[in-house]
Each structure stands twice: as C-alpha cells, then as structure tokens.
Design a protein around this motif. Structure first.
Motif, mmCIF file in Angstrom:
data_model
loop_
_atom_site.group_PDB
_atom_site.id
_atom_site.type_symbol
_atom_site.label_atom_id
_atom_site.label_comp_id
_atom_site.label_asym_id
_atom_site.label_seq_id
_atom_site.Cartn_x
_atom_site.Cartn_y
_atom_site.Cartn_z
ATOM 1 N N ILE A 1 1.047 37.724 -59.246
ATOM 2 C CA ILE A 1 0.862 36.084 -59.131
ATOM 3 C C ILE A 1 -0.278 35.705 -60.264
ATOM 4 C CG2 ILE A 1 0.326 34.028 -57.718
ATOM 5 C CD1 ILE A 1 1.003 35.939 -55.059
ATOM 6 N N PRO A 2 0.193 34.779 -61.156
ATOM 7 C CA PRO A 2 -1.114 34.301 -62.059
ATOM 8 C C PRO A 2 -2.045 33.578 -61.328
ATOM 9 C CG PRO A 2 1.242 33.482 -62.796
ATOM 10 C CD PRO A 2 1.571 34.138 -61.357
ATOM 11 N N THR A 3 -3.446 33.657 -61.626
ATOM 12 C CA THR A 3 -4.600 33.251 -61.244
ATOM 13 C C THR A 3 -5.256 32.122 -62.161
ATOM 14 O OG1 THR A 3 -5.974 34.895 -62.183
ATOM 15 C CG2 THR A 3 -4.861 35.325 -59.913
ATOM 16 N N GLY A 4 -4.817 32.174 -63.509
ATOM 17 C CA GLY A 4 -5.445 31.323 -64.282
ATOM 18 C C GLY A 4 -7.027 31.570 -64.505
ATOM 19 N N LYS A 5 -7.407 32.816 -64.320
ATOM 20 C CA LYS A 5 -8.729 33.142 -64.196
ATOM 21 C C LYS A 5 -9.002 34.143 -65.564
ATOM 22 C CE LYS A 5 -12.396 35.010 -61.580
ATOM 23 N NZ LYS A 5 -12.847 35.548 -60.200
ATOM 24 N N ALA A 6 -10.147 34.141 -66.348
ATOM 25 C CA ALA A 6 -10.539 35.006 -67.475
ATOM 26 C C ALA A 6 -11.815 35.353 -66.992
ATOM 27 C CB ALA A 6 -10.289 34.406 -68.796
ATOM 28 N N ILE A 7 -12.019 36.604 -67.294
ATOM 29 C CA ILE A 7 -13.357 37.392 -66.794
ATOM 30 C C ILE A 7 -13.724 38.331 -68.094
ATOM 31 C CG2 ILE A 7 -13.290 37.096 -64.246
ATOM 32 C CD1 ILE A 7 -12.880 40.138 -64.285
ATOM 33 N N GLY A 8 -14.963 38.371 -67.917
ATOM 34 C CA GLY A 8 -15.624 39.372 -69.062
ATOM 35 C C GLY A 8 -16.349 40.482 -68.275
ATOM 36 N N ILE A 9 -16.552 41.593 -68.294
ATOM 37 C CA ILE A 9 -16.907 42.710 -67.760
ATOM 38 C C ILE A 9 -17.820 43.442 -68.521
ATOM 39 C CG2 ILE A 9 -16.479 44.868 -66.267
ATOM 40 C CD1 ILE A 9 -13.569 43.874 -65.753
ATOM 41 N N ASP A 10 -19.167 43.629 -67.881
ATOM 42 C CA ASP A 10 -20.180 44.236 -68.398
ATOM 43 C C ASP A 10 -20.654 45.562 -67.476
ATOM 44 O OD1 ASP A 10 -22.535 44.851 -70.269
ATOM 45 O OD2 ASP A 10 -23.743 44.601 -68.364
ATOM 46 N N VAL A 11 -20.270 46.742 -68.113
ATOM 47 C CA VAL A 11 -20.780 47.866 -66.908
ATOM 48 C C VAL A 11 -22.269 48.048 -67.028
ATOM 49 C CG1 VAL A 11 -18.287 48.629 -66.961
ATOM 50 C CG2 VAL A 11 -19.830 49.498 -68.543
ATOM 51 N N GLY A 12 -22.509 48.719 -66.076
ATOM 52 C CA GLY A 12 -24.130 49.279 -66.108
ATOM 53 C C GLY A 12 -24.661 50.336 -65.029
ATOM 54 N N LEU A 13 -25.881 50.701 -64.874
ATOM 55 C CA LEU A 13 -25.960 51.610 -63.947
ATOM 56 C C LEU A 13 -26.598 50.981 -62.610
ATOM 57 C CD1 LEU A 13 -27.755 54.097 -66.432
ATOM 58 C CD2 LEU A 13 -25.438 54.256 -65.319
ATOM 59 N N ASN A 14 -27.257 49.833 -62.723
ATOM 60 C CA ASN A 14 -27.866 49.068 -61.466
ATOM 61 C C ASN A 14 -26.828 48.711 -60.796
ATOM 62 O OD1 ASN A 14 -29.682 47.820 -60.094
ATOM 63 N ND2 ASN A 14 -29.847 46.238 -61.056
ATOM 64 N N SER B 1 -7.019 40.013 -59.726
ATOM 65 C CA SER B 1 -7.843 38.726 -59.551
ATOM 66 C C SER B 1 -7.880 37.778 -60.930
ATOM 67 C CB SER B 1 -9.206 39.081 -59.241
ATOM 68 O OG SER B 1 -9.948 39.788 -59.884
ATOM 69 N N SER B 2 -7.448 38.179 -61.999
ATOM 70 C CA SER B 2 -7.482 37.465 -63.073
ATOM 71 C C SER B 2 -6.163 37.674 -63.929
ATOM 72 C CB SER B 2 -8.828 37.968 -63.883
ATOM 73 O OG SER B 2 -8.876 39.232 -64.441
ATOM 74 N N ASP B 3 -6.052 37.003 -65.050
ATOM 75 C CA ASP B 3 -4.902 36.941 -65.870
ATOM 76 C C ASP B 3 -5.480 37.556 -67.217
ATOM 77 O OD1 ASP B 3 -3.345 36.112 -64.285
ATOM 78 O OD2 ASP B 3 -3.357 34.107 -64.792
ATOM 79 N N PHE B 4 -6.617 37.357 -67.719
ATOM 80 C CA PHE B 4 -7.599 37.804 -68.825
ATOM 81 C C PHE B 4 -8.648 38.556 -68.549
ATOM 82 C CE2 PHE B 4 -10.060 37.477 -72.694
ATOM 83 C CZ PHE B 4 -9.154 37.661 -73.788
ATOM 84 N N LEU B 5 -8.735 39.842 -69.026
ATOM 85 C CA LEU B 5 -9.964 40.499 -69.018
ATOM 86 C C LEU B 5 -10.451 41.130 -70.458
ATOM 87 C CD1 LEU B 5 -7.722 41.606 -66.490
ATOM 88 C CD2 LEU B 5 -9.886 42.729 -65.730
ATOM 89 N N ALA B 6 -11.750 41.127 -70.352
ATOM 90 C CA ALA B 6 -12.339 41.487 -71.695
ATOM 91 C C ALA B 6 -13.381 42.570 -71.212
ATOM 92 C CB ALA B 6 -13.135 40.543 -72.552
ATOM 93 N N TYR B 7 -13.410 43.716 -71.817
ATOM 94 C CA TYR B 7 -14.583 44.722 -71.490
ATOM 95 C C TYR B 7 -15.213 45.245 -72.678
ATOM 96 C CZ TYR B 7 -11.106 48.411 -72.218
ATOM 97 O OH TYR B 7 -10.237 49.138 -72.984
ATOM 98 N N GLU B 8 -16.202 46.007 -72.484
ATOM 99 C CA GLU B 8 -17.096 46.898 -73.412
ATOM 100 C C GLU B 8 -16.333 47.959 -73.862
ATOM 101 O OE1 GLU B 8 -21.652 46.054 -73.370
ATOM 102 O OE2 GLU B 8 -20.762 46.910 -71.443
ATOM 103 N N ASP B 9 -15.973 48.229 -75.251
ATOM 104 C CA ASP B 9 -15.376 49.568 -75.748
ATOM 105 C C ASP B 9 -16.624 50.453 -75.926
ATOM 106 O OD1 ASP B 9 -13.793 51.366 -76.726
ATOM 107 O OD2 ASP B 9 -13.441 50.450 -78.643
ATOM 108 N N LEU B 10 -17.094 50.883 -75.137
ATOM 109 C CA LEU B 10 -18.168 52.057 -75.206
ATOM 110 C C LEU B 10 -17.918 53.171 -75.412
ATOM 111 C CD1 LEU B 10 -20.226 50.971 -71.581
ATOM 112 C CD2 LEU B 10 -20.816 50.058 -74.064
#
Length: 397
Positions: free
Chosen positions: A177-190, A263-272
C-alpha cells in the motif's frame, strides 16, 4: 529465484553418508582448482571434462551425481572469476586468490540426483551414495511449486543438524500500500538506525549479550583433550551458540528492513564500506555485531519485492554538514549533538539521516532526468518526492 530451507530428518547412518558427499564435493572443487592452476586460461567447459575424468579415475568420486560434480567445479570457477574482477577493479588489499577448501560444509545438486516424495514432505537422494529418504522439516508448502521450477538443491551441514535449501525459479512480488513517505536512514552503534523523521531503532547487540556464555563455552573447549569425544561435544555446543547469535542477527536485520520498506515508498541509506571500517580494532566487534551490510542487502532485496525505491548514497559529510543550511560543522565521534550557527540543534544521527534523504532525493531526481529540481531542502522535500514517485510509476507502466 527464491530459496526455501528445510531441516533434514534422518538416521545417523544417513548423516554420515551426507558427510561423505560433502567431502567428495570438496575434493572435486579442489581438483578443479588445481587443474586451473596448472593450466592457466582453462574455461568452465574444460573443468566439466575434468569432472568426468575424475569419476573414472576415482570410483568413490563417481558415486556423486554428475551435475553435483559440475556444481562443485562451478564453485572453483566462480572463485577464479571473482579474483580477476577484483584485480581489474584494482581493489585495495588482497585480491582473493582462490584457495583450496579444507572445511566445506555443503554439497549442491542441480536438477538430477534427488527426488521429492509424492506429498512433497520428503526428499530422496538417488545418486551413487544412496543417502536415502529424509523428512523435510519446515513451515513452507512446496505444493505451490512444480518440480521443474526447482533448479538447485543444496545440502548444508550446520552445528545443529543438516539442512536442504531448494532454489526455486520464481519471481517473488508482494503487494504493498503506497504510504507517500520518504525516509533517510543513518545506521549507528548507539542506535541501530535513526531515520530522517527522528525515529530510532535500538541496537540489539546480540553478540555482546551472549559474550559471557561464549567465553564460558570456549574455555570448556580449551580444557578438553585434543581429539577426544568430549572436545568434539564442547566444540559442537560452542558452534550452536555462535549459530544462535548469527540467526538472531539475521532475524533482526530482516524484520527491521521489512518494517522500513513497508512504512515508506522511498528509502535512502548510507553505502558504507564496512570492510574498511572494521579495521578500527576498537570498534570492529561492535560494527560486526550490528550487521549493517546485511541490513543494507535486505533493504535492497525487499525494496524490489515490494516495488519500493531504495537508493544507496555516499556517506561523506552526512554527519558534518548541517541539514538546515548546508554549512559544515566539524565534529568528533564523541560529539553526539549537532549545533549550527543557523540555529539548528539536532541529534547527530538525526541530522545525518536528513542529509542522507536529501542526497537520495537528489540522486533520484538526476536519474529521472529532473536536473532542474536538484536544489533540495531536507526540511521540505515533498514536492520533489512527488515528482520522483510520479516519474517512477510512469516508467514502470
């Protein structure tokens, strides 16, 4: 292509036959690699011919199904190809020169050498080893797939038993189901990750929580006499504990990635570059325990399954740049709050997640030939995001 895994239930004698099958597959793979070392420039067809010669030269090698021998030769050629790809790409460090295997744990069949039972709850291996029929323990129903769709059967030995992976030639597509939401994801240790809306997911730290038990089991192994049955039992218990930790880590990565994709239609994450990051010996264990690379792989896979846009962006300056004004604010790793002269005060990871989302949208806009809309404000990217989603849906129709 999807892979369904089942546990094999059989008798102790049947398990010993599987061990012989695995050792034979290892022998074929190593012999194929030796032939390539002695005759540089050989192709996969030449290795197939060597497999046929091995079956004639060694009677016990001939017991292994012909396609299983070819699959073992393919493992050698894949290692050779990976080595040349790393050399051509000028990959830093060791290039992965093919090595002889000593502790192989699997044997792979193609479309012959095995047969499913009528009720598809059992599998029989029909090659010269005659391992017999095993019961398939698992929750997946094979009645949805025809035997012709099963292209590979891989038998794997683990610390807690033997498993069969069935590789099925079908494409997995899930409705969403389209949510119309875009998120960016930053991974970490904390926190395992922080998204651009400020939501955080706690880090499970599976290895850290089991470290005390692992140390105790490792001590038991060290105290046993080498070669004794008690030492083998202690090693098996240690292996089971490590297997449990790896399964916990994988399960968390899959479930977290699935929630993010749904939960989102567009995701951006770090290419670590995790391989380089673990060279920091103070953080190597924590980084490996977090399983960022595994999480990124599942994000990409589930994005394709659910038809979502998932983009990997370069991580440079995502923590240092201000997501509000774009100014660079230098920080050390111990500085956890982003404070900019423009008045923006954010958690360090929240600020990075906003920058990651802005980079991802900018990259998506360029990909969709919307170069005129590359000026993005990470605080209000809805207009550009709507353009990206619209263009993506038109291109897929």
């Amino acid at each position: 292509m999807i892979a369904l895994e089942f546990k094999l239930k059989g008798k102790a004698q049947q398990y010993r036959v599987i061990d012989e099958m695995i050792r034979t597959a290892q022998f074929v793979r190593n012999k194929a690699l030796r032939y390539w070392i002695d005759n540089q420039g050989v192709k996969l067809v030449d290795l197939y011919k060597q497999c046929a010669l091995m079956a004639k030269e060694f009677e016990w090698a001939g017991k292994l199904n012909s396609m299983a021998r070819q699959a073992s030769a393919e493992r050698a050629i894949f290692a050779i190809q990976r080595f040349f790809v790393n050399c051509q790409a000028k990959k830093p460090g060791k290039k992965g020169y093919p090595q002889f295997k000593k502790h192989t744990r699997s044997v792979e069949y193609k479309t012959s050498g095995w047969k499913l039972s009528t009720n598809k709850r059992g599998i029989t291996f029909t090659d010269g080893f005659a391992a017999g029929t095993f019961k398939l323990i698992g929750s997946r129903d094979l009645h949805f797939y025809s035997p012709n769709e099963i292209k590979r059967v891989r038998v794997i030995r683990r610390a807690d038993g033997y498993y069969a992976q069935l590789c099925i030639n079908v494409e997995r597509i899930e409705e969403s189901i389209p949510t119309g939401k875009a998120i960016g994801i930053d991974v970490g240790l904390n926190h395992f990750y922080t998204d651009s809306s400020g939501e955080t997911v706690p880090n499970p730290r599976s290895l850290r929580k089991s470290e005390k038990a692992l140390k105790r089991l490792q001590k038991r192994v060290s105290r046993k006499k080498k070669g004794s049955s008690n030492r083998k039992k202690a090693i098996n218990k240690l292996g089971r504990k490590h297997l449990k930790v790896s399964r916990q880590r994988k399960d968390f990565a899959i479930k977290t990635a699935l929630c993010a994709v749904k939960s989102s239609d567009f995701l951006a994450y770090e290419d670590l570059q995790v391989r380089n990051m673990v060279k920091n010996h103070k953080l190597a264990k924590s980084i490996s325990d977090a399983a960022w690379y595994q999480f990124a792989q599942w994000l990409q896979y589930l994005g394709k399954v659910y038809g979502k846009t998932v983009i990997a962006v370069a991580p440079q300056y995502t923590s240092q740049d201000c997501s509000a004004c774009g100014n660079t604010v230098k920080k050390t790793l111990s500085t956890r709050t982003h404070i900019c002269s423009c008045g923006a005060v954010l958690d360090r990871d929240h600020n990075a997640a906003r920058n990651i989302l802005a980079k991802g949208l900018r990259l998506a806009a360029i990909t969709l030939n919307t170069v005129g809309h590359t000026e993005i404000n990470a605080w209000g990217q809805n207009d550009l995001y709507s353009l990206v989603v619209t263009s993506t849906s038109k291109s897929t129709d």
